[in-house]
Design a protein around this motif. Structure first.
Motif, PDB file in Angstrom:
ATOM      1  N   HIS A  79       0.724  -1.433  -0.044  1.00  0.00           N
ATOM      2  CA  HIS A  79      -0.078  -0.008   0.132  1.00  0.00           C
ATOM      3  C   HIS A  79       0.825   1.201   0.204  1.00  0.00           C
ATOM      4  O   HIS A  79       0.782   2.036  -0.681  1.00  0.00           O
ATOM      5  N   GLU A  80       1.916   1.246   0.912  1.00  0.00           N
ATOM      6  CA  GLU A  80       2.551   2.691   0.949  1.00  0.00           C
ATOM      7  C   GLU A  80       3.659   2.638  -0.123  1.00  0.00           C
ATOM      8  O   GLU A  80       3.786   3.754  -0.720  1.00  0.00           O
ATOM      9  N   ILE A  81       4.213   1.485  -0.773  1.00  0.00           N
ATOM     10  CA  ILE A  81       5.050   1.652  -1.824  1.00  0.00           C
ATOM     11  C   ILE A  81       4.189   2.129  -3.088  1.00  0.00           C
ATOM     12  O   ILE A  81       4.458   3.021  -3.847  1.00  0.00           O
ATOM     13  N   GLY A  82       2.842   1.757  -3.150  1.00  0.00           N
ATOM     14  CA  GLY A  82       1.996   2.182  -4.172  1.00  0.00           C
ATOM     15  C   GLY A  82       1.995   3.691  -4.190  1.00  0.00           C
ATOM     16  O   GLY A  82       1.755   4.351  -5.091  1.00  0.00           O
ATOM     17  N   HIS A  83       1.760   4.194  -2.815  1.00  0.00           N
ATOM     18  CA  HIS A  83       1.750   5.775  -2.841  1.00  0.00           C
ATOM     19  C   HIS A  83       3.054   6.420  -3.192  1.00  0.00           C
ATOM     20  O   HIS A  83       2.827   7.526  -3.725  1.00  0.00           O
ATOM     21  N   TYR A  84       3.979   5.735  -3.028  1.00  0.00           N
ATOM     22  CA  TYR A  84       5.307   6.165  -3.682  1.00  0.00           C
ATOM     23  C   TYR A  84       5.083   6.343  -5.128  1.00  0.00           C
ATOM     24  O   TYR A  84       5.680   7.472  -5.575  1.00  0.00           O
ATOM     25  N   TYR A  85       4.666   5.510  -5.674  1.00  0.00           N
ATOM     26  CA  TYR A  85       4.342   5.533  -7.206  1.00  0.00           C
ATOM     27  C   TYR A  85       3.431   6.543  -7.520  1.00  0.00           C
ATOM     28  O   TYR A  85       3.016   6.650  -8.928  1.00  0.00           O
ATOM     29  N   GLY A  86       2.424   6.988  -6.660  1.00  0.00           N
ATOM     30  CA  GLY A  86       1.547   7.998  -6.885  1.00  0.00           C
ATOM     31  C   GLY A  86       0.209   7.038  -7.159  1.00  0.00           C
ATOM     32  O   GLY A  86      -0.582   7.794  -7.626  1.00  0.00           O
ATOM     33  N   PHE A  87       0.156   6.005  -6.708  1.00  0.00           N
ATOM     34  CA  PHE A  87      -1.161   4.852  -7.132  1.00  0.00           C
ATOM     35  C   PHE A  87      -2.351   5.360  -5.944  1.00  0.00           C
ATOM     36  O   PHE A  87      -2.013   5.493  -4.931  1.00  0.00           O
ATOM     37  N   ASP A  88      -3.541   5.702  -6.398  1.00  0.00           N
ATOM     38  CA  ASP A  88      -4.480   5.577  -5.426  1.00  0.00           C
ATOM     39  C   ASP A  88      -5.012   4.115  -5.107  1.00  0.00           C
ATOM     40  O   ASP A  88      -4.553   3.142  -5.839  1.00  0.00           O
ATOM     41  N   ASP A  89      -6.038   3.834  -4.390  1.00  0.00           N
ATOM     42  CA  ASP A  89      -6.245   2.425  -3.853  1.00  0.00           C
ATOM     43  C   ASP A  89      -6.767   1.678  -5.065  1.00  0.00           C
ATOM     44  O   ASP A  89      -6.515   0.570  -5.012  1.00  0.00           O
ATOM     45  N   GLU A  90      -7.736   2.334  -5.866  1.00  0.00           N
ATOM     46  CA  GLU A  90      -8.221   2.089  -7.188  1.00  0.00           C
ATOM     47  C   GLU A  90      -7.067   1.368  -8.057  1.00  0.00           C
ATOM     48  O   GLU A  90      -7.230   0.316  -8.746  1.00  0.00           O
ATOM     49  N   LYS A  91      -5.999   2.057  -8.293  1.00  0.00           N
ATOM     50  CA  LYS A  91      -4.890   1.600  -9.271  1.00  0.00           C
ATOM     51  C   LYS A  91      -4.086   0.280  -8.478  1.00  0.00           C
ATOM     52  O   LYS A  91      -3.844  -0.657  -9.162  1.00  0.00           O
ATOM     53  N   HIS A 137      -5.441  -1.770  -6.634  1.00  0.00           N
ATOM     54  CA  HIS A 137      -6.548  -2.817  -7.099  1.00  0.00           C
ATOM     55  C   HIS A 137      -6.185  -3.457  -8.452  1.00  0.00           C
ATOM     56  O   HIS A 137      -6.039  -4.461  -8.726  1.00  0.00           O
ATOM     57  N   GLU A 138      -5.997  -2.431  -9.215  1.00  0.00           N
ATOM     58  CA  GLU A 138      -5.741  -2.747 -10.841  1.00  0.00           C
ATOM     59  C   GLU A 138      -4.448  -3.665 -10.937  1.00  0.00           C
ATOM     60  O   GLU A 138      -4.499  -4.604 -11.758  1.00  0.00           O
ATOM     61  N   LEU A 139      -3.648  -3.150 -10.230  1.00  0.00           N
ATOM     62  CA  LEU A 139      -2.332  -3.690 -10.255  1.00  0.00           C
ATOM     63  C   LEU A 139      -2.199  -5.230  -9.536  1.00  0.00           C
ATOM     64  O   LEU A 139      -1.202  -5.864  -9.860  1.00  0.00           O
ATOM     65  N   GLY A 140      -3.078  -5.482  -8.805  1.00  0.00           N
ATOM     66  CA  GLY A 140      -3.121  -6.858  -7.957  1.00  0.00           C
ATOM     67  C   GLY A 140      -2.087  -6.420  -6.720  1.00  0.00           C
ATOM     68  O   GLY A 140      -1.604  -7.415  -6.378  1.00  0.00           O
ATOM     69  N   TRP A 141      -1.877  -5.037  -6.717  1.00  0.00           N
ATOM     70  CA  TRP A 141      -0.833  -4.841  -5.496  1.00  0.00           C
ATOM     71  C   TRP A 141      -1.599  -4.756  -3.988  1.00  0.00           C
ATOM     72  O   TRP A 141      -1.158  -4.570  -2.876  1.00  0.00           O
ATOM     73  N   ALA A 142      -2.943  -4.858  -4.142  1.00  0.00           N
ATOM     74  CA  ALA A 142      -3.762  -4.591  -2.938  1.00  0.00           C
ATOM     75  C   ALA A 142      -5.008  -5.574  -2.988  1.00  0.00           C
ATOM     76  O   ALA A 142      -5.450  -6.004  -4.064  1.00  0.00           O
TER      77      ALA A 142
END
Length: 116
Positions: free
Chosen positions: A97-109, A111-116
């Protein structure tokens, strides 16, 4: 859950970080992973925090700035988990989740990437 001290929690975080896919961690630059007992406000509501400027908002960056930080909070994790396996799973989810925020991803993105 009791019995996981700060050193053991940090080891669990490192173990889970090592298990993350290369495509998730290879792009991380100038990021420090930190563990703390709990957030500054003392609450147990927050499991982790990305403290920095995400990639989508960076201009000139990386020239002498302090590193961004991804913080995982031990006590909220322990409060949320019943077993060490649950704790490992929750640490994994928080890291992603926090690494996703580093990349600028919101929660929806995420989930799209399969990271959450």
């Amino acid at each position: 859950m009791d019995g996981v001290d700060a050193d053991e929690f940090e080891r669990l975080v490192i173990d889970e970080l090592d298990l993350l896919p290369d495509e998730m961690v290879d792009g991380l630059e100038n990021v420090a992973f930190v563990t703390e007992d709990r957030p500054e406000d003392g609450s147990l509501d927050l499991l982790g925090l990305y403290d920095g400027v995400n990639l989508t908002e960076r201009g000139q960056y990386g020239f002498g700035e302090l590193p961004d930080r991804i913080i995982l909070y031990r006590e909220p994790h322990l409060e949320a988990c019943d077993t060490v396996d649950d704790l490992r799973d929750e640490i994994h989810v928080t890291l992603v989740h926090e690494i996703g925020h580093y990349y600028g991803f919101d929660d929806e993105k995420l989930h799209e990437l399969g990271w959450a």
